[in-house]
Design an enzyme around this catalytic site. Structure first.
Site, short mmCIF file in Angstrom:
data_model
loop_
_atom_site.label_atom_id
_atom_site.label_comp_id
_atom_site.label_asym_id
_atom_site.label_seq_id
_atom_site.Cartn_x
_atom_site.Cartn_y
_atom_site.Cartn_z
CD GLN A 1 -1.17 -0.07 3.73
OE1 GLN A 1 -1.64 -1.18 3.98
NE2 GLN A 1 -1.45 1.02 4.45
CB CYS B 1 -4.83 -1.18 5.47
SG CYS B 1 -5.77 -0.24 6.71
CG ASN C 1 0.03 -6.42 6.57
OD1 ASN C 1 -0.93 -5.66 6.38
ND2 ASN C 1 1.03 -6.08 7.38
CG HIS D 1 -3.53 -2.84 9.45
ND1 HIS D 1 -3.36 -2.03 8.35
CD2 HIS D 1 -2.79 -3.96 9.20
CE1 HIS D 1 -2.54 -2.62 7.49
NE2 HIS D 1 -2.20 -3.79 7.98
#
Length: 303
Positions: A112, A118, A268, A252
């Site tokens: 990102q 996110c 992630n 997140h």
């Protein structure tokens, strides 16, 4: 320490997010302080280890300012095209192990960059997996379209998972990342062109129940929010991660793409040079159903 810093610069200096800040004179001191924290932690025999990754010359404040736009808290009032999955806590046939990577249903790790997007990556990851499971084809979809065009969210300043799903439904789908490439900043919406994947709706997973999350992940990868505020998360290297307590403030967005008996498998969006190739193992079956780092607080998957 100076030798270690020189080696770190050779490995990460050209791509460290800290280059976005003008201040350079005390980067070594910040790095040194972070490394002292990392080394002290690793000497204590935890279930996971830390490393001086690309974020190691940034203060916590800088890191959060640059990367953590945060997932905005929603009120669980799902939209017109959403539904709540029925509780299924009586299931006894749940698979002991799920990893959607083994089925080719998880796209490559993305980054990102210096943008709090996110939330968009979490939603796109789940939709990409849904498309592969449904059609056998793995697309790479556009996070930038969500960042620019989902007006219910705030681009690089953060967003809502459920409202991102609402956007995808209402606008007729998402285009590919080739058609609408990611730039790591909020730009003017280019309009909705050539959707590559459409969804009919999304399912809201009941909160505060790890068994419900397991049922959902057994079906397909899901979008969730977690608490990533600790330096331990920022510098995670490998092993089974656990938050220091159970009263976590989620901030997140990530995707849960599988589980083993003792941990969740988290995808992630900080690049494949973070964690275990971009992934994290996160402790499972803890905090009385809330889960490690509040992982069961918000969960969704598309249909």
């Amino acid at each position: 320490m100076e030798d270690r810093y020189v080696k770190w610069l050779a490995r990460h200096g050209h791509k460290s997010p800290s280059t976005r800040f003008k201040r350079t004179d005390d980067r070594f001191e910040i790095y040194k302080s972070n490394v002292q924290f990392i080394d002290a932690f690793n000497s204590q025999n935890h279930s996971f280890t830390l490393i001086d990754n690309k974020f190691a010359d940034m203060t916590k404040k800088e890191f959060r300012e640059l990367v953590m736009g945060s997932v905005k808290r929603e009120n669980r009032n799902i939209g017109e095209r959403g539904k709540i999955i029925l509780a299924n806590t009586s299931r006894v046939t749940q698979s002991p192990s799920v990893d959607w990577r083994r089925n080719g249903a998880v796209g490559p790790i993305k980054d990102q960059l210096e943008c709090g997007s996110c939330w968009a990556f979490s939603v796109v990851a789940a939709i990409e997996s849904f498309a592969q499971i449904s059609t056998g084809s793995m697309p790479s979809l556009s996070e930038q379209q969500l960042v620019d065009c989902d007006t219910a969210s705030s681009g690089c300043e953060g967003g809502y998972l459920n409202k991102a799903y609402e956007y995808v439904i209402n606008t007729g789908g998402l285009t590919t990342s080739d058609d609408y490439p990611y730039i790591g900043s909020t730009a003017q919406c280019r309009g909705e062109s050539n959707p590559a994947v459409t969804i009919n709706g999304y399912t809201t997973i009941p909160s505060l129940d790890e068994n419900e999350l397991s049922n959902a992940v057994e079906r397909q990868p899901v979008s969730v929010v977690i608490d990533s505020s600790g330096d331990e998360f920022r510098f995670y290297n490998g092993g089974v991660y656990e938050c220091s307590g159970c009263d976590d403030e989620t901030d997140h967005g990530v995707a849960v793409i599988g589980y083993e008996q003792d941990y969740w498998i988290i995808k992630n969006s900080w690049g494949d040079d973070w964690g275990e190739g971009g992934y994290m193992k996160m402790l499972r079956n803890t905090c009385d159903g809330r889960g490690t780092c509040g992982i069961t607080e918000q969960g969704y998957f598309p249909y």
